[in-house]
Design an enzyme around this catalytic site. Structure first.
Site, PDB file in Angstrom:
ATOM      1  N   ASP A  49      32.174  14.517  72.831  1.00  0.00           N
ATOM      2  CA  ASP A  49      30.855  13.995  73.175  1.00  0.00           C
ATOM      3  C   ASP A  49      30.838  13.023  74.355  1.00  0.00           C
ATOM      4  O   ASP A  49      31.667  12.119  74.428  1.00  0.00           O
ATOM      5  CB  ASP A  49      30.253  13.248  71.984  1.00  0.00           C
ATOM      6  CG  ASP A  49      30.179  14.062  70.721  1.00  0.00           C
ATOM      7  OD1 ASP A  49      30.418  15.273  70.791  1.00  0.00           O
ATOM      8  OD2 ASP A  49      29.894  13.473  69.660  1.00  0.00           O
ATOM      9  N   GLN A  65      34.178  10.776  74.270  1.00  0.00           N
ATOM     10  CA  GLN A  65      35.110  10.836  73.154  1.00  0.00           C
ATOM     11  C   GLN A  65      36.408  11.478  73.631  1.00  0.00           C
ATOM     12  O   GLN A  65      36.397  12.534  74.272  1.00  0.00           O
ATOM     13  CB  GLN A  65      34.509  11.641  72.007  1.00  0.00           C
ATOM     14  CG  GLN A  65      33.317  10.963  71.331  1.00  0.00           C
ATOM     15  CD  GLN A  65      33.759   9.822  70.431  1.00  0.00           C
ATOM     16  OE1 GLN A  65      34.052  10.004  69.266  1.00  0.00           O
ATOM     17  NE2 GLN A  65      33.809   8.619  70.995  1.00  0.00           N
ATOM     18  N   ARG A 173      26.084   7.514  62.116  1.00  0.00           N
ATOM     19  CA  ARG A 173      26.836   7.397  63.361  1.00  0.00           C
ATOM     20  C   ARG A 173      26.005   7.677  64.612  1.00  0.00           C
ATOM     21  O   ARG A 173      24.869   8.081  64.546  1.00  0.00           O
ATOM     22  CB  ARG A 173      28.026   8.350  63.339  1.00  0.00           C
ATOM     23  CG  ARG A 173      27.715   9.810  63.077  1.00  0.00           C
ATOM     24  CD  ARG A 173      29.010  10.615  62.978  1.00  0.00           C
ATOM     25  NE  ARG A 173      28.809  12.009  62.654  1.00  0.00           N
ATOM     26  CZ  ARG A 173      28.777  12.507  61.409  1.00  0.00           C
ATOM     27  NH1 ARG A 173      28.936  11.692  60.378  1.00  0.00           N
ATOM     28  NH2 ARG A 173      28.601  13.806  61.201  1.00  0.00           N
TER      29      ARG A 173
END
Length: 502
Positions: A49, A65, A173
């Site tokens: 991501d 990420q 999240r």
């Protein structure tokens, strides 16, 4: 798979070890012929991501990420790069690494989040993820700040949100933060009882947060968990984007509606797909210095096939994953959204071929051989008025004997855009389709971006977009146009070979 987050370690030491691992692999990785030429990639190993997209002090910052020890998902770090033009990127030191009890686990770490400019302090809000001994996943929202835009310190009071509200669940999240009037707002992805949700918080200082309520939630059709939510104004309306779990091939959804800050409720009346392809997930938006709303997404997804098939063969060469080319987001008069590649791509244009008013006949080639390349931009227009052809399309990344080829076609009878990669490379699978709208002016327009192992397709005035990864042999670069059932007039085609941005 190596792990680097199972024992206590300082943040500085965790970052140092991660940088050492990347340094050992990046030179060999850079030689892989499947590496992309103008889509962003990490120097080596795993990327997913996009995080913390922001235009900060005159430069574009992209965080992502990252697992810096192997070409597969592991304890999440935040990679970091910056750019002056959205095309040429400079890799910066890794920004965040697992190091604290709230984000320190082999399969957890510093999960997705966002970035804001807090009076000159670049501030990252992210999800700290740990897994307890009993196997329970604990996700909290955390803060890290930087004065120089490169080196980040985790807030000593972390986590700033230590538990989900009653409306949420352990899936809690991907905070996206923005400012409205005098307050910061945060939307967090969650789900409960099989229904995806976007949860809303507010704060005066990024450190103490009050829960407002459920910003929006599934009506039973839109997934069980909303990952990577993004919320922003566009024109006189608001947009909520997210990647829903449990919606099959619908990987990225947008909702358009109205926001009431008094109640904390978003009421939507328009829904659409951001991208119809296999490989476009977790898009995040930001506002740049030109006032454009821009999105970038991960060029992959989680649940199409087993991971070793899904994420492609590049893991064999110690890298996996890339980012989509940046796209602008615009609100159409009918309330829908359009997504167009940013104009900065034009800086890479080199050799140019233009053909006008060309008859395309079934079974005959019309494009010159010298347009062949693994790195192209194509703009084509076809005359639909009086057209009796059943299908119009392109053969992309084809070998000389056509045993390898990817087919992009537009069926004029079923009004369907079709991407067939079943013969692309001996690795990829699947056919993806989307509804194709008839242009009001009787012209079919296609805009295609090809970059070694990814193809992005834009049509219907950029309201229909499709992105897919393929992994053909480096020599499979042939290109042609085809028609089925009858002739068609190609009013124009422009093909540019693109130079590498790296």
């Amino acid at each position: 798979m190596e792990t680097r987050a199972s024992s206590p370690i300082s943040h500085r030491e965790a970052l140092r070890k991660a940088e050492q691992s990347i340094a050992k692999a990046k030179d060999a990785v850079s030689k892989d012929l499947h590496r992309l030429k103008y889509h962003f990639m990490a120097p080596a190993y795993w990327i997913n991501d996009p995080n913390g997209l922001i235009f900060f002090k005159g430069e574009y910052h992209l965080f992502y990420q990252h697992y810096p020890y192997a070409p597969q998902w592991g304890a999440m770090h935040w990679g970091h790069a910056k750019s002056k033009d959205l095309v040429h990127w400079e890799h910066l030191p890794i920004a965040l690494a697992p190091s604290e009890p709230y984000d320190n686990h082999d399969r957890g770490g510093c999960f997705s989040g966002s970035a804001v400019d807090d009076n000159g302090t670049l501030s990252l809000l992210y999800t700290g993820t740990m897994i307890q001994e009993d196997g329970k996943v604990v996700q909290t929202q955390c803060l890290a700040t930087s004065q120089d835009g490169i080196t980040f310190e985790k807030y000593e009071g972390n986590p700033v949100i230590s538990a989900p509200p009653e409306d949420g669940s352990a899936d809690f999240r991907d905070p996206k933060v923005w400012r409205h009037n005098d307050l910061w707002y945060m939307v967090v992805g969650s789900g409960k009882d099989g229904e995806g949700k976007a949860l809303l918080y507010k704060s005066a200082n990024l450190r103490e947060w009050d829960y407002v309520g459920v910003l929006a939630e599934s009506d039973g059709r839109i997934g069980t968990m909303w990952e990577c939510p993004d919320f922003f104004p566009l024109g006189d309306r608001y947009v909520l984007m997210f990647s829903p779990m449990g919606m099959g091939h619908h990987k990225t959804i947008y909702l358009v509606g109205d926001m009431d800050y008094e109640t904390g409720k978003f009421t939507w009346d328009q829904m659409g797909d951001i991208d119809h392809g296999f490989d476009y997930y977790a898009p995040q938006s930001f506002l740049d210095g030109k006032g454009r709303r821009i999105i970038i997404a991960w060029l992959n997804n989680w649940d199409w096939m087993p991971w070793y098939k899904d994420f492609g063969p590049t893991y064999q060469n110690n890298w996996c994953g890339a980012m989509s080319f940046p796209r602008t987001v615009e609100l159409e008069p009918d309330g829908r959204l359009k997504f167009s590649p940013v104009e900065e791509l034009q800086v890479l244009r080199r050799e140019h071929v233009h053909l006008g008013n060309t008859k395309v006949t079934p079974g005959k080639s019309v494009l010159p051989k010298y347009v062949a390349s693994d790195c192209l931009e194509i703009k084509a227009e076809f005359e639909l008025a009086g057209c009796k052809a059943e299908e119009i399309g392109f053969v992309l990344r084809a070998s000389e004997d056509s045993t390898q080829q990817t087919l992009l076609s537009c069926n004029l009878q079923t009004k369907e855009l079709r991407f067939d990669r079943s013969r692309a490379d001996g690795w990829s699978e699947g056919v993806q389709t989307a509804k194709l709208e008839a242009a009001d002016d009787g012209v079919l327009k296609l805009h295609i971006l090809i970059d070694t192992s990814v193809i992005e397709v834009y049509t219907d005035g950029d309201r229909t977009v499709m992105t897919n990864n393929i992994y053909p042999d480096p020599g499979s670069v042939n290109l042609d146009v085809f028609t089925v059932g009858n002739d068609v007039v190609m009013r124009s085609i422009d093909i540019w070979k693109l130079s590498s941005a790296w």
